[in-house]
Write a protein that holds these residues in place. Structure first.
Motif, mmCIF file in Angstrom:
data_model
loop_
_atom_site.group_PDB
_atom_site.id
_atom_site.type_symbol
_atom_site.label_atom_id
_atom_site.label_comp_id
_atom_site.label_asym_id
_atom_site.label_seq_id
_atom_site.Cartn_x
_atom_site.Cartn_y
_atom_site.Cartn_z
ATOM 1 N N ALA A 1 0.831 -1.207 0.000
ATOM 2 C CA ALA A 1 0.000 0.000 0.000
ATOM 3 C C ALA A 1 0.864 1.255 0.000
ATOM 4 N N GLY A 2 1.971 1.228 0.748
ATOM 5 C CA GLY A 2 2.867 2.387 0.782
ATOM 6 C C GLY A 2 3.435 2.715 -0.578
ATOM 7 N N GLU A 3 3.787 1.693 -1.342
ATOM 8 C CA GLU A 3 4.303 1.923 -2.697
ATOM 9 C C GLU A 3 3.201 2.407 -3.632
ATOM 10 N N ALA A 4 2.019 1.821 -3.502
ATOM 11 C CA ALA A 4 0.935 2.156 -4.430
ATOM 12 C C ALA A 4 0.411 3.576 -4.211
ATOM 13 N N PHE A 5 0.348 4.023 -2.957
ATOM 14 C CA PHE A 5 -0.312 5.290 -2.653
ATOM 15 C C PHE A 5 0.662 6.367 -2.180
ATOM 16 N N ALA A 6 1.925 6.243 -2.530
ATOM 17 C CA ALA A 6 2.958 7.144 -2.009
ATOM 18 C C ALA A 6 2.644 8.610 -2.252
ATOM 19 N N ASP A 7 2.065 8.949 -3.388
ATOM 20 C CA ASP A 7 1.833 10.355 -3.727
ATOM 21 C C ASP A 7 0.489 10.878 -3.247
ATOM 22 N N ARG A 8 -0.312 10.019 -2.680
ATOM 23 C CA ARG A 8 -1.633 10.457 -2.214
ATOM 24 C C ARG A 8 -1.553 10.993 -0.784
ATOM 25 N N PRO A 9 -2.419 11.954 -0.449
ATOM 26 C CA PRO A 9 -2.410 12.493 0.916
ATOM 27 C C PRO A 9 -2.863 11.424 1.915
ATOM 28 N N ALA A 10 -2.242 11.411 3.097
ATOM 29 C CA ALA A 10 -2.537 10.382 4.085
ATOM 30 C C ALA A 10 -3.226 10.923 5.316
ATOM 31 N N VAL A 11 -2.744 12.034 5.840
ATOM 32 C CA VAL A 11 -3.278 12.512 7.127
ATOM 33 C C VAL A 11 -3.160 14.028 7.196
ATOM 34 N N ARG A 12 -4.177 14.649 7.742
ATOM 35 C CA ARG A 12 -4.183 16.107 7.916
ATOM 36 C C ARG A 12 -3.402 16.460 9.173
ATOM 37 N N LEU A 13 -2.459 17.379 9.026
ATOM 38 C CA LEU A 13 -1.631 17.801 10.149
ATOM 39 C C LEU A 13 -2.304 18.924 10.919
ATOM 40 N N GLY A 14 -1.738 19.239 12.074
ATOM 41 C CA GLY A 14 -2.325 20.255 12.930
ATOM 42 C C GLY A 14 -2.371 21.631 12.304
ATOM 43 N N ASP A 15 -1.458 21.931 11.367
ATOM 44 C CA ASP A 15 -1.446 23.255 10.736
ATOM 45 C C ASP A 15 -2.323 23.316 9.488
ATOM 46 N N GLY A 16 -3.071 22.245 9.210
ATOM 47 C CA GLY A 16 -3.970 22.244 8.054
ATOM 48 C C GLY A 16 -3.369 21.674 6.797
ATOM 49 N N TRP B 1 -1.193 18.613 4.565
ATOM 50 C CA TRP B 1 -1.392 17.167 4.446
ATOM 51 C C TRP B 1 -0.058 16.462 4.300
ATOM 52 N N MET B 2 0.100 15.349 4.957
ATOM 53 C CA MET B 2 1.293 14.510 4.782
ATOM 54 C C MET B 2 0.918 13.341 3.868
ATOM 55 N N PRO B 3 1.678 13.131 2.792
ATOM 56 C CA PRO B 3 1.382 12.016 1.876
ATOM 57 C C PRO B 3 1.742 10.663 2.505
ATOM 58 N N HIS B 4 1.174 9.603 1.941
ATOM 59 C CA HIS B 4 1.477 8.255 2.417
ATOM 60 C C HIS B 4 2.968 7.955 2.280
ATOM 61 N N GLY B 5 3.571 8.429 1.194
ATOM 62 C CA GLY B 5 4.996 8.185 1.006
ATOM 63 C C GLY B 5 5.836 8.773 2.121
ATOM 64 N N ALA B 6 5.471 9.977 2.580
ATOM 65 C CA ALA B 6 6.209 10.615 3.677
ATOM 66 C C ALA B 6 6.050 9.836 4.974
ATOM 67 N N LEU B 7 4.861 9.302 5.202
ATOM 68 C CA LEU B 7 4.653 8.465 6.391
ATOM 69 C C LEU B 7 5.574 7.254 6.363
ATOM 70 N N HIS B 8 5.641 6.593 5.200
ATOM 71 C CA HIS B 8 6.466 5.386 5.087
ATOM 72 C C HIS B 8 7.951 5.724 5.144
ATOM 73 N N ASP B 9 8.356 6.881 4.598
ATOM 74 C CA ASP B 9 9.761 7.283 4.699
ATOM 75 C C ASP B 9 10.150 7.500 6.157
ATOM 76 N N ARG B 10 9.277 8.171 6.898
ATOM 77 C CA ARG B 10 9.577 8.395 8.315
ATOM 78 C C ARG B 10 9.577 7.069 9.070
ATOM 79 N N ALA B 11 8.607 6.200 8.744
ATOM 80 C CA ALA B 11 8.532 4.902 9.419
ATOM 81 C C ALA B 11 9.753 4.041 9.111
ATOM 82 N N ALA B 12 10.365 4.217 7.918
ATOM 83 C CA ALA B 12 11.529 3.406 7.563
ATOM 84 C C ALA B 12 12.678 3.652 8.531
ATOM 85 N N PRO C 1 -9.256 4.825 -2.410
ATOM 86 C CA PRO C 1 -8.199 5.822 -2.207
ATOM 87 C C PRO C 1 -8.706 7.262 -2.325
ATOM 88 N N ASP C 2 -9.862 7.447 -2.955
ATOM 89 C CA ASP C 2 -10.416 8.800 -3.111
ATOM 90 C C ASP C 2 -11.221 9.246 -1.897
#
Length: 843
Positions: free
Chosen positions: A29-44, A46-57, A201-202
């Motif tokens: 899923a991380g590879e497939a949806f890397a460019d899609r937004p994943a979670v809304r941050l406190g400042d409004g 969006w962090m993409p799924h790819g950024a989540l997986h990069d940080r998790a790595a 994903p939408d």
């Protein structure tokens, strides 16, 4: 659509593949949806799924090294934010054993949970680092979820074939009960919930929860596996108007929240224009009512979907009830009418035989989502095995309506569901009996004539000793979750007993119910006239009490809290046709004053917002101007005002204005100046700020001094933010292009009025008041801060233009940022504030 996306989109449509590990599913899923937004941050942003997986790595690599060196399990301590997403990705991919804990719970409770699974590696972020380090043993390691950097230049951490996530719930032995859920069982649960939602994903999904709660973990994993964007809302930070604004303005199409909150949201929406799109709403943790179904379709129409999830921590999602408008009619509980795939549920009589339609029995479930058991190996746990395989007796009683349709009637044991949280009454009683001086205890969930349920307990001291229920209740706050602390403790010489010597549970409940009814009795002047009597009716309905409030008792003294205030304002708005904010109840706290204000509102068609709310009138001492945080509500200071013993007058600013220009520093200065006229003009002023309100208080201090006001000093309560967050600024820039291309058409409408949208207030304060632009100069200033804030301050050379070494700073290590303004922190903050007011009061 990319090839990788095609491989994982709609994975829930076919049969479930138990041979594919959850870690591998997350990787795909991380590879497939890397460019899609994943979670809304406190400042409004969006962090993409790819950024989540990069940080998790990076987290996975650091975590794997720690596990190799120390062994044991991994414990996650984070809020319901992007860090929870990173933590789940990391542990579910690379930790053989893990748990996710709620940092708002008592430290002793979470330490027990970590010991139960042998956790030697802790994951935390900046908001929970101090708490995590306070829990860590000397040889434990704390890995920062937002500070390990990019691990793309190193080899990947291994993906485990399977593992166990232990979810801790209330336990009857007095210790938290750990439910050992295999990663494969979690995948199967999300497989079924994805099917229920028709996940895509939408989607843009808003969910309300808390870290460590199994429902929240399911919602987060749902987003990770299906590649959609999530808007998380922390259960402890509820703001109804902000949630409504997020759903309307962001284009949310899927919602997950408990029925009690959904009920309030729908009432608020009914008074504020409803919703402009169809929604799919899942509700769980409590029972939906037929009136909820009626309200849902009245507000959203028949194009929306409402379903209720029935499940447990031990067995995952088991069944669902899908409802249409016709379910609003009739009587009794709503039926569950749709089995999950691969799940078998039976309703059995006392002999273990299936019941016939119309009969009641116990629920037994068989499912691939079944947990392995408990960490403590409790006897009578409900887990069992026969020739057909493993099963679980849920402890629920149900009536079979027809084949595949049943109604849950309640618990067969002493486990209750309180506002969506599972609570073992035995845990509460064990905590009471572990407190020196107490010999007997019996807790119960009591309903009054209005149907409102309240957790109470009857207690008895050891013979020959005198017990203090108030002190006992404060002691319980340090060992129990806040929702499990009884609202009232009724002290008796001895608990009632049956003829066989057992505690008379019916007698206990009857006594507690009478005590609950009498505790809110009032002997003041009764309401006068039709409007006052209607307001008194509304108080009784919202608070669920039989006793009639007098016309002069205040709402908070009568038992109302902030959530009750929101519901009360919704009723007022529907009755009188005006939009009201929660500060209406802060400014008009009695039946008489509310009735008078509502009559004025009905005559003019508007309800004037109070710019400055008086929380205490006094001719003695200084005038204290209280500035709330970004939520903007004067209500936040009520608890402290009630505990503050020093002579002073308390004026609280209301920051939720319909005109955003009211938040300009010069406009706020003029608002305060207007309130300081007359007899107050000669008195010294002390400015008090909380959180982001500290920036406003510090700014106002200088502006008021320029106008000749005798500002004696400033008392700042856990100021935030202390500096700009460059990491979030970089994230915002990284996804800004995506947001421009993906912005939904309905997002382009005019923004809601500020007094109907706290999110907009927060945005304006952030824009107008920056830490790098705030200077306190030579003005006397004292700060009360949490351990986390103290740590950040220690790394800074200056704060608000003053060297850190020259700042008067006091640390409260046992409290978190939000705790400071709650009942637990109010006495501590009030004591500190009293000393500051005395010091600054001479001007």
């Amino acid at each position: 659509m990319s090839v990788s996306e095609q491989a994982v989109i709609g994975w829930w449509r076919g049969s479930f593949d138990p041979g594919l590990s959850l870690g591998e599913r997350i990787r795909m899923a991380g590879e497939a949806f890397a460019d899609r937004p994943a979670v809304r941050l406190g400042d409004g942003s969006w962090m993409p799924h790819g950024a989540l997986h990069d940080r998790a790595a990076g987290v996975r690599r650091a975590m794997s090294r720690s596990l190799e060196e120390r062994g044991g399990a991994v414990g996650c301590l984070t809020g319901t934010n992007e860090s929870l997403q990173v933590a789940l990705i990391a542990v579910l991919m690379s930790a053989p054993s893990s748990t996710v804990l709620d940092p708002s719970l008592p430290a002793s409770r979470n330490r027990q949970a970590l010991d139960d699974i042998g956790a030697r590696t802790l994951l935390a972020d900046r908001t929970t680092e101090a708490y995590a380090r306070s829990l860590a043993r000397p040889d434990d390691v704390v890995i920062m979820l937002d500070g390990v950097g990019d691990a793309s230049d190193a080899g990947p951490a291994p993906i485990v074939d399977d593992g166990v996530l232990t979810v801790f719930t209330s336990g009857s032995t007095g210790r938290p009960k750990g439910v050992r859920r295999p990663y494969g069982a979690m995948a199967h649960t999300c497989y079924n919930i994805s099917w229920r939602f028709g996940s895509s994903p939408d989607d843009l999904m808003l969910y309300v929860g808390s870290p460590g709660h199994v429902g929240t973990l399911n919602d987060v994993l749902l987003s990770i596996l299906n590649g959609f964007a999530a808007v998380p809302v922390q259960l402890t930070d509820l703001d109804l108007r902000a949630i409504y604004g997020l759903i309307r303005d962001l284009g949310v199409n899927k919602v997950s929240m408990p029925p009690s909150l959904l009920r309030l949201l729908l009432r608020h929406a009914a008074s504020n224009g409803g919703f402009d799109r169809d929604l799919t709403v899942a509700s769980s943790g409590e029972a939906l009512l037929r009136s909820d179904v009626r309200l849902f379709f009245e507000v959203l129409g028949t194009g929306s979907t409402l379903w209720q999830s029935y499940g447990s921590t031990e067995a995952g999602h088991m069944y669902a009830g899908f409802y249409r408008p016709e379910h609003a009619t009739g009587t009794g509980s709503l039926p569950l009418n749709s089995a999950s795939r691969g799940v078998s549920i039976e309703v059995l009589d006392e002999e273990g035989r299936p019941v016939k339609p119309g009969e009641t029995g116990s629920i037994r479930v068989r499912t691939p989502s079944l947990a392995l058991g408990y960490t403590t190996g409790e006897a009578g746990s409900g887990f069992g095995e026969d020739e057909r395989g493993r099963y679980f007796m849920t402890g629920d009683r149900a009536q079979l309506i027809s084949e595949g349709v049943f109604v849950v009637e309640g618990r067969a044991d002493r486990q209750i569901n309180l506002h969506g949280r599972r609570v073992e009454l035995g845990e509460i009683e064990s905590a009471i009996l572990a407190t020196p001086g107490w010999g007997e205890a019996c807790a119960a969930l009591v309903a009054d004539a209005g149907g409102r349920t309240t957790l109470l307990a009857m207690v008895s001291p050891i013979p020959g000793m005198t017990g203090d229920p108030a002190r006992l209740r404060e002691s319980l706050r340090s060992v129990l979750p806040s929702f499990a602390v009884p609202a009232k403790l009724v002290c008796v010489d001895a608990l009632p007993r049956t003829t066989t010597g057992k505690v008379d549970l019916a007698g206990v409940r009857d006594t507690l119910a009478k005590s609950l009814a009498s505790s809110q009795g009032d002997t003041g002047t009764p309401a006068k006239g039709p409007t006052e009597n209607w307001v008194a009716d509304a108080w009784q309905a919202v608070l669920g009490v039989e006793q009639r409030p007098s016309r002069d008792v205040s709402f908070d003294e009568f038992g109302g809290d902030s959530l009750n205030a929101v519901e009360l304002c919704l009723r007022f708005g529907q009755k009188f046709g005006v939009a009201l904010g929660m500060d209406f109840v802060t400014a008009h706290r009695t039946v008489a004053s509310q009735a008078a204000a509502l009559q004025d509102a009905a005559a003019t068609g508007t309800a004037a917002g109070e710019r400055v709310v008086s929380l205490r009138a006094s001719d003695e001492g200084p005038v204290c101007v209280l500035v709330p945080g970004a939520g903007g509500h004067a209500w936040v200071y009520l608890g402290i005002a009630g505990e503050l013993a020093t002579p002073c007058e308390l004026l609280a600013l209301n920051l939720n204005f319909s005109d955003r220009d009211e938040l300009l520093p010069e406009r706020l200065r003029d608002t305060v100046l207007a309130s300081l006229g007359g007899a107050r003009a000669a008195r010294p002023v002390v400015l008090v700020g909380y959180s982001r309100g500290c920036l406003i208080a510090a700014t106002l201090g200088g502006l008021l001094r320029e106008k000749g006001v005798r500002v004696g000093g400033m008392a700042l309560i856990d100021p935030s933010p202390l500096r700009r967050d460059p990491l979030r600024a970089r994230m915002a820039a990284a996804v800004r292009g995506w947001r421009r291309s993906r912005r939904r058409t309905d997002h382009a409408g005019a923004r809601r009025l500020l007094d109907e949208q706290i999110a907009a207030t927060r945005h304006e304060i952030t824009r107008l008041y920056r830490p790098e632009h705030t200077v306190i100069g030579d003005m006397p200033c004292a700060m009360l801060v949490t351990s986390e804030t103290a740590r950040l301050i220690s790394s800074m050379g200056s704060l608000y233009g003053r060297p850190v070494g020259a700042c008067e700073i006091e640390t409260v290590p046992e409290l978190g940022h939000l705790d400071l303004m709650r009942k637990r922190g109010a006495p501590i903050v009030a004591g500190w504030l009293a000393a500051r007011i005395a010091a600054f009061g001479g001007g």
